[in-house]
Write a protein that holds these residues in place. Sequence first.
Motif, PDB file in Angstrom:
ATOM      1  N   ALA A 223       0.825  -1.211   0.000  1.00 35.31           N
ATOM      2  CA  ALA A 223       0.000   0.000   0.000  1.00 35.31           C
ATOM      3  C   ALA A 223       0.861   1.264   0.000  1.00 35.31           C
ATOM      4  N   ARG A 227       0.459   4.268  -2.580  1.00 35.52           N
ATOM      5  CA  ARG A 227       0.207   5.609  -2.061  1.00 35.52           C
ATOM      6  C   ARG A 227       1.267   6.591  -2.562  1.00 35.52           C
ATOM      7  N   ASP A 253      -5.741  -0.546  -0.096  1.00 34.76           N
ATOM      8  CA  ASP A 253      -5.215   0.010   1.157  1.00 34.76           C
ATOM      9  C   ASP A 253      -4.435   1.299   0.957  1.00 34.76           C
ATOM     10  N   ASP A 256      -5.578   6.539   0.680  1.00 29.25           N
ATOM     11  CA  ASP A 256      -5.705   7.702   1.559  1.00 29.25           C
ATOM     12  C   ASP A 256      -5.767   9.039   0.827  1.00 29.25           C
ATOM     13  N   THR A 281     -16.670  -1.691   3.874  1.00 29.80           N
ATOM     14  CA  THR A 281     -15.230  -1.677   4.163  1.00 29.80           C
ATOM     15  C   THR A 281     -14.646  -0.286   3.909  1.00 29.80           C
ATOM     16  N   LEU A 282     -15.019   0.305   2.785  1.00 26.73           N
ATOM     17  CA  LEU A 282     -14.451   1.619   2.438  1.00 26.73           C
ATOM     18  C   LEU A 282     -14.926   2.701   3.403  1.00 26.73           C
ATOM     19  N   ASN A 283     -16.208   2.629   3.802  1.00 23.36           N
ATOM     20  CA  ASN A 283     -16.731   3.614   4.755  1.00 23.36           C
ATOM     21  C   ASN A 283     -15.908   3.594   6.044  1.00 23.36           C
ATOM     22  N   LYS A 284     -15.636   2.373   6.514  1.00 21.72           N
ATOM     23  CA  LYS A 284     -14.878   2.234   7.765  1.00 21.72           C
ATOM     24  C   LYS A 284     -13.463   2.763   7.592  1.00 21.72           C
ATOM     25  N   ARG A 285     -12.869   2.426   6.462  1.00 18.19           N
ATOM     26  CA  ARG A 285     -11.448   2.735   6.249  1.00 18.19           C
ATOM     27  C   ARG A 285     -11.227   4.209   5.915  1.00 18.19           C
ATOM     28  N   TYR A 286     -12.122   4.772   5.079  1.00 22.34           N
ATOM     29  CA  TYR A 286     -11.851   6.122   4.562  1.00 22.34           C
ATOM     30  C   TYR A 286     -12.904   7.163   4.950  1.00 22.34           C
TER      31      TYR A 286
END
Length: 381
Positions: A223, A227, A253, A256, A281-286
């Motif tokens: 990741a 990034r 991942d 960001d 998953t994306l809501n939680k992560r980002y």
Amino acid sequence: MQRNIAFVGAGDRQVEQLLRARGLTVQPWADRDFTARAQQASASVDIVLLDLREQLSLPAGLDAFHRQHPSVPILLLVSSLDPTLMLNAMRAGVHECLQDPVTAEELDAALGRIAASRDSGPIGDVFAFLGAKGGVGTTTAAVNVATELAQLRKGSVLLVDLHLAYGDAAIYLAAEPRFSVADALENTHRLDAAFLKSLCVKTKAGPDLLASPDRALGLLVDAGRVRALIDAAARHYRYVVLDLCRTDPAVLDGLDPAKKILVIANQELATVRGASRMAGTLNKRYGKDRVVLVISRYDPNAGIGQEDIERVVGSKIRHLLPSDYRVALEALNTGRPLALSNQTRLAGALKMLARELVELPGHDRSPKSSRSIFGRMTGRP
Ligand SMILES: Nc1ncnc2c1ncn2[C@@H]1O[C@H](COP(=O)(O)OP(=O)(O)OP(=O)(O)O)[C@@H](O)[C@H]1O
Ligand SMILES: [Mg+2]
């Protein structure tokens, strides 16, 4: 501010104390050889301090470590500023050199410079497109949004095909790239404007394209590397559009820097359930406000309607791209994105999607009610 610092060498309580006093968690690495660490997917630390006071050469594998983990700054602690060592250190990607005896002020200044170089980061907006399932129209959406943005900001839009194999954005843009994301990901330590541009191909439709590779990558992509590529792209382009592969965890991942992550779904049962998992998953992560739900190939008469999808996914549908296979296919086969003309409803919807992303007026939102088959889609009784 970095939190975990690897202190590489025999250990020195005084220096360790200085580091801890700066809120850093010190991880002593007794082994100076970086070869094995250069193979690992994650560096597991945020910064490396290498004690070279008792030797005049760089440890094995340091340059490979830097290539694998370009976002981890390396500091040297040396007894004297030997010119050959300094030159080799620069080539290996070392960020800062501290001379013994190191003071709190010197250490603060070096850490400050590292933090500042990180903060000077991206200027462009990054929009990531992710299909809830294969074939839903993700590349079509990404290519057309990039094309429309390139009409608005000529020469300042980059489309990155982040499929590490078998991406097809180049076909949609009739481009013949010589280089690809493989070259960029293998060289994240030297991604300045000139090098990045040299890897991209200018397309007739407008956006520059960094294409998917037609060869295997020479390294393990993590990741951090993804990034670093996105950050570099956003430093040099006003708008960066990413066509993502949903099955690559390193890519998912590394998002960001994305301002918006667009989840593309359609009205198929399996896709809606996939979109639900993906959005969760994306809501939680980002964060929920960065995740945008788009329905592609939309048919108002389909069995699964907008409200069903919204209830299953738990998000409002922000955009509908109408179904028009003939028009979409012709654009694909001619390598001329629909956003170059305004003659069909699909072209209009794609252009409006691009405009809304950059907060220009004129986007289509008209959710209407529909027959519910919520139970089947969630898999719950
Ligand atoms: N709105 C649309 N209406 C009808 N057909 C469409 C629409 N958008 C895309 N298509 C067609 O669907 C097919 C797949 O489109 P596309 O390549 O954009 O999907 P994808 O999600 O990127 O696929 P993959 O998973 O292979 O990357 C193409 O033939 C394309 O022309
Ligand atoms: Mg695609």
